[in-house]
Design a protein around this motif. Structure first.
Motif, PDB file in Angstrom:
ATOM      1  N   THR A 253       1.028  -0.735   0.004  1.00 29.05           N
ATOM      2  CA  THR A 253       0.006   0.094   0.160  1.00 29.05           C
ATOM      3  C   THR A 253       1.272   1.397   0.050  1.00 29.05           C
ATOM      4  N   PHE A 254       1.865   1.228   1.183  1.00 31.21           N
ATOM      5  CA  PHE A 254       2.588   2.582   1.239  1.00 31.21           C
ATOM      6  C   PHE A 254       3.247   2.772  -0.437  1.00 31.21           C
ATOM      7  N   TYR A 273       5.988   8.418 -23.163  1.00 30.05           N
ATOM      8  CA  TYR A 273       4.948   7.226 -23.181  1.00 30.05           C
ATOM      9  C   TYR A 273       3.648   7.663 -21.346  1.00 30.05           C
ATOM     10  N   SER A 274       3.064   8.622 -21.189  1.00 25.48           N
ATOM     11  CA  SER A 274       1.717   8.337 -20.638  1.00 25.48           C
ATOM     12  C   SER A 274       0.911   8.066 -21.060  1.00 25.48           C
ATOM     13  N   LYS A 275       1.051   6.789 -22.479  1.00 28.39           N
ATOM     14  CA  LYS A 275       0.180   5.818 -22.206  1.00 28.39           C
ATOM     15  C   LYS A 275      -0.146   4.331 -20.960  1.00 28.39           C
ATOM     16  N   THR A 276       1.571   4.751 -20.891  1.00 26.83           N
ATOM     17  CA  THR A 276       1.736   3.195 -20.109  1.00 26.83           C
ATOM     18  C   THR A 276       1.728   3.705 -19.052  1.00 26.83           C
ATOM     19  N   ALA A 277       1.959   5.048 -18.258  1.00 29.24           N
ATOM     20  CA  ALA A 277       1.834   5.922 -17.411  1.00 29.24           C
ATOM     21  C   ALA A 277      -0.043   5.692 -16.660  1.00 29.24           C
ATOM     22  N   ILE A 278      -0.666   6.433 -17.733  1.00 28.96           N
ATOM     23  CA  ILE A 278      -2.622   5.701 -17.330  1.00 28.96           C
ATOM     24  C   ILE A 278      -2.681   4.580 -16.553  1.00 28.96           C
ATOM     25  N   LYS A 279      -2.184   3.785 -17.626  1.00 27.81           N
ATOM     26  CA  LYS A 279      -2.905   2.188 -17.073  1.00 27.81           C
ATOM     27  C   LYS A 279      -2.353   1.796 -16.018  1.00 27.81           C
ATOM     28  N   TYR A 280      -1.092   2.083 -15.294  1.00 30.20           N
ATOM     29  CA  TYR A 280      -0.264   2.273 -14.185  1.00 30.20           C
ATOM     30  C   TYR A 280      -0.781   2.369 -13.323  1.00 30.20           C
ATOM     31  N   VAL A 281      -1.439   3.296 -13.465  1.00 30.36           N
ATOM     32  CA  VAL A 281      -2.472   4.567 -12.634  1.00 30.36           C
ATOM     33  C   VAL A 281      -3.136   3.648 -12.335  1.00 30.36           C
ATOM     34  N   SER A 282      -4.756   3.278 -13.745  1.00 28.61           N
ATOM     35  CA  SER A 282      -5.495   3.283 -13.801  1.00 28.61           C
ATOM     36  C   SER A 282      -6.131   2.341 -12.439  1.00 28.61           C
ATOM     37  N   ASN A 283      -4.800   1.094 -13.141  1.00 32.48           N
ATOM     38  CA  ASN A 283      -4.806  -0.045 -11.902  1.00 32.48           C
ATOM     39  C   ASN A 283      -4.188   0.026 -10.944  1.00 32.48           C
ATOM     40  N   TYR A 284      -3.739   0.616 -10.548  1.00 30.43           N
ATOM     41  CA  TYR A 284      -3.179   1.054  -8.990  1.00 30.43           C
ATOM     42  C   TYR A 284      -3.473   1.226  -7.969  1.00 30.43           C
ATOM     43  N   LEU A 285      -4.383   2.836  -8.699  1.00 34.89           N
ATOM     44  CA  LEU A 285      -5.048   3.130  -7.642  1.00 34.89           C
ATOM     45  C   LEU A 285      -6.477   1.921  -7.292  1.00 34.89           C
ATOM     46  N   LYS A 286      -7.104   1.537  -8.421  1.00 37.71           N
ATOM     47  CA  LYS A 286      -8.048   0.357  -7.740  1.00 37.71           C
ATOM     48  C   LYS A 286      -6.785  -0.561  -6.381  1.00 37.71           C
ATOM     49  N   ASN A 287      -5.750  -1.220  -6.854  1.00 39.32           N
ATOM     50  CA  ASN A 287      -5.209  -1.102  -6.211  1.00 39.32           C
ATOM     51  C   ASN A 287      -4.601  -0.862  -4.436  1.00 39.32           C
ATOM     52  N   LEU A 288      -4.565  -0.179  -4.935  1.00 34.08           N
ATOM     53  CA  LEU A 288      -4.188   0.719  -3.530  1.00 34.08           C
ATOM     54  C   LEU A 288      -5.800   0.900  -2.743  1.00 34.08           C
ATOM     55  N   ASN A 289      -6.623   0.904  -3.073  1.00 30.63           N
ATOM     56  CA  ASN A 289      -7.822   1.436  -2.246  1.00 30.63           C
ATOM     57  C   ASN A 289      -7.581  -0.037  -1.785  1.00 30.63           C
ATOM     58  N   GLU A 290      -7.998  -1.427  -2.634  1.00 29.24           N
ATOM     59  CA  GLU A 290      -7.675  -2.453  -1.970  1.00 29.24           C
ATOM     60  C   GLU A 290      -6.802  -2.126  -0.593  1.00 29.24           C
ATOM     61  N   GLY A 291      -5.493  -1.920  -0.841  1.00 32.96           N
ATOM     62  CA  GLY A 291      -4.840  -2.454   0.301  1.00 32.96           C
ATOM     63  C   GLY A 291      -5.403  -1.324   1.411  1.00 32.96           C
ATOM     64  N   LEU A 292      -6.207  -0.647   1.119  1.00 30.51           N
ATOM     65  CA  LEU A 292      -6.287   0.676   2.084  1.00 30.51           C
ATOM     66  C   LEU A 292      -7.384   0.075   2.984  1.00 30.51           C
ATOM     67  N   ASN A 293      -8.701  -0.909   2.615  1.00 28.31           N
ATOM     68  CA  ASN A 293      -8.956  -1.925   2.533  1.00 28.31           C
ATOM     69  C   ASN A 293      -8.866  -2.455   4.002  1.00 28.31           C
ATOM     70  N   SER A 294      -8.280  -4.069   3.077  1.00 32.07           N
ATOM     71  CA  SER A 294      -7.818  -5.136   4.053  1.00 32.07           C
ATOM     72  C   SER A 294      -6.804  -4.321   5.292  1.00 32.07           C
ATOM     73  N   LEU A 295      -6.553  -3.267   5.312  1.00 25.92           N
ATOM     74  CA  LEU A 295      -5.268  -2.299   6.814  1.00 25.92           C
ATOM     75  C   LEU A 295      -6.218  -1.949   7.805  1.00 25.92           C
ATOM     76  N   LYS A 296      -7.084  -1.334   7.149  1.00 22.98           N
ATOM     77  CA  LYS A 296      -8.213  -0.814   7.790  1.00 22.98           C
ATOM     78  C   LYS A 296      -9.404  -2.078   8.755  1.00 22.98           C
ATOM     79  N   LEU A 297      -9.724  -3.964   7.942  1.00 21.56           N
ATOM     80  CA  LEU A 297     -10.420  -4.800   8.347  1.00 21.56           C
ATOM     81  C   LEU A 297      -9.063  -5.191   9.166  1.00 21.56           C
ATOM     82  N   ASP A 298      -7.818  -5.717   9.050  1.00 23.73           N
ATOM     83  CA  ASP A 298      -7.304  -5.962   9.697  1.00 23.73           C
ATOM     84  C   ASP A 298      -6.002  -6.157  10.681  1.00 23.73           C
TER      85      ASP A 298
END
Length: 330
Positions: A253-254, A273-298
């Protein structure tokens, strides 16, 4: 000016970085110096040489953990002159702040083999069956060039992140095989392991550098303050399919907060290569939200950990807003 309260933040700060590294290296220096002197206590010349080199290097460039794992694996196997030569090379690299690339010719370096074994064993049994890792890459020349270019780009995007990378990154070990993108382990602090793809561009390498240096940064922070009370409990990982220890999820998450921050800076500058960066950030923000949720729960947080968690949550909201402002999502 950096201080202990600033440890519990994901944000880049040159003053805080300097403060954290000084306190971390002071502690490691004490342990490192004592252990090496104990190893060679019967060799007067080596002991004197080690003492002098510790004073010269002052651990400001070469990471203490990397020096320790290298020397401790070799000190009993090599003769006195070889040990001294190794220490001199460490001190020289420290002063010059050189980034050392490791490839085919280093396949039998003990600390590399030890680190790769630990990396492989960090995965579940099913994943390990599909992993093949060996030192060396046929893309060595291209990747070395990209790594150096990516470091320069990082300096343009965020000088604080660049200084952190330069202060920590000592060795880049290039790999061949499958089942891994990049990794690092605390026993070889200062070294990063990369299995490159021939189609990678500078954004792929920027992602790798920021990712692995963020792991190192959190190792430093975690040595200065206790963040979680249940680091070995398992929870859902934002980056891997198997349940991971809470400490691993904290790291993921960090890392994601920092990588998203840097890549959004790149997109805002309309990089090639902004297209590559956009693809990464789009996925990573979802992953980041999942990580924060796991940390909040456990996660069972310490008082310092609560502050870091709140800062990462604030960071997620800020980064999500900045990314949406770019209007790149369809």
């Amino acid at each position: 000016m950096g201080n202990i309260s600033g440890v519990t933040s994901w944000r880049y700060s040159e003053e805080q970085l300097s403060w954290e590294r000084n306190h971390y290296f002071q502690a490691i220096n004490k342990r490192f110096g004592t252990q090496i002197l104990e190893l060679c206590k019967d060799q007067k010349l080596l002991r004197e040489k080690v003492t002098g080199l510790l004073e010269i290097s002052n651990l400001n460039g070469t990471s203490p953990e990397l020096v320790w794992i290298t020397l401790s694996n070799k000190v009993n196997a090599l003769n006195l002159n070889s040990c001294i030569k190794l220490l001199e090379e460490i001190a020289i690299n420290d002063i010059d702040e050189k980034l050392v690339f490791r490839s085919f010719y280093d396949q039998k370096v003990d600390w590399i083999e030890d680190s790769l074994e630990r990396i492989i064993n960090s995965f579940d049994e099913q994943h390990k069956k599909n992993m093949e890792l060996s030192c060396g890459s046929i893309y060595e020349n291209e990747i070395q060039k990209l790594v150096l270019e990516a470091l320069n780009l990082l300096n343009e995007l965020c000088p604080g992140a660049y200084k952190e990378a330069k202060s920590i990154l000592r060795e880049c070990v290039l790999l061949s095989g499958k089942g891994l993108k990049s990794s690092s382990v605390p026993i070889s602090f200062g070294a990063v392991f990369l299995l490159p793809n021939k189609d990678w561009n500078i954004v792929n390498i920027l992602d790798f550098i920021v990712h692995e240096i963020a792991h190192h940064s959190l190792v430093i922070k975690s040595s200065l303050v206790k963040i979680i009370n249940n680091p070995t409990d398992l929870s859902k990982s934002p980056l891997r399919p198997d349940p991971r220890p809470i400490n691993g999820i904290l790291h993921a998450t960090f890392v994601l907060v920092r990588v998203c921050y840097i890549l959004i800076q790149y997109i805002q500058q309309d990089g090639e290569y902004s297209k590559t960066a956009i693809k990464y950030v789009s996925n990573y923000l979802k992953n980041l939200n999942e990580g924060l949720n796991s940390l909040k729960l456990d996660a069972n947080w310490t008082s310092e950990g609560v502050i870091l968690m709140e800062d990462m949550m604030d960071g997620y909201i800020e980064l999500k807003v900045e990314f949406e402002k770019l209007g790149v999502l369809k």
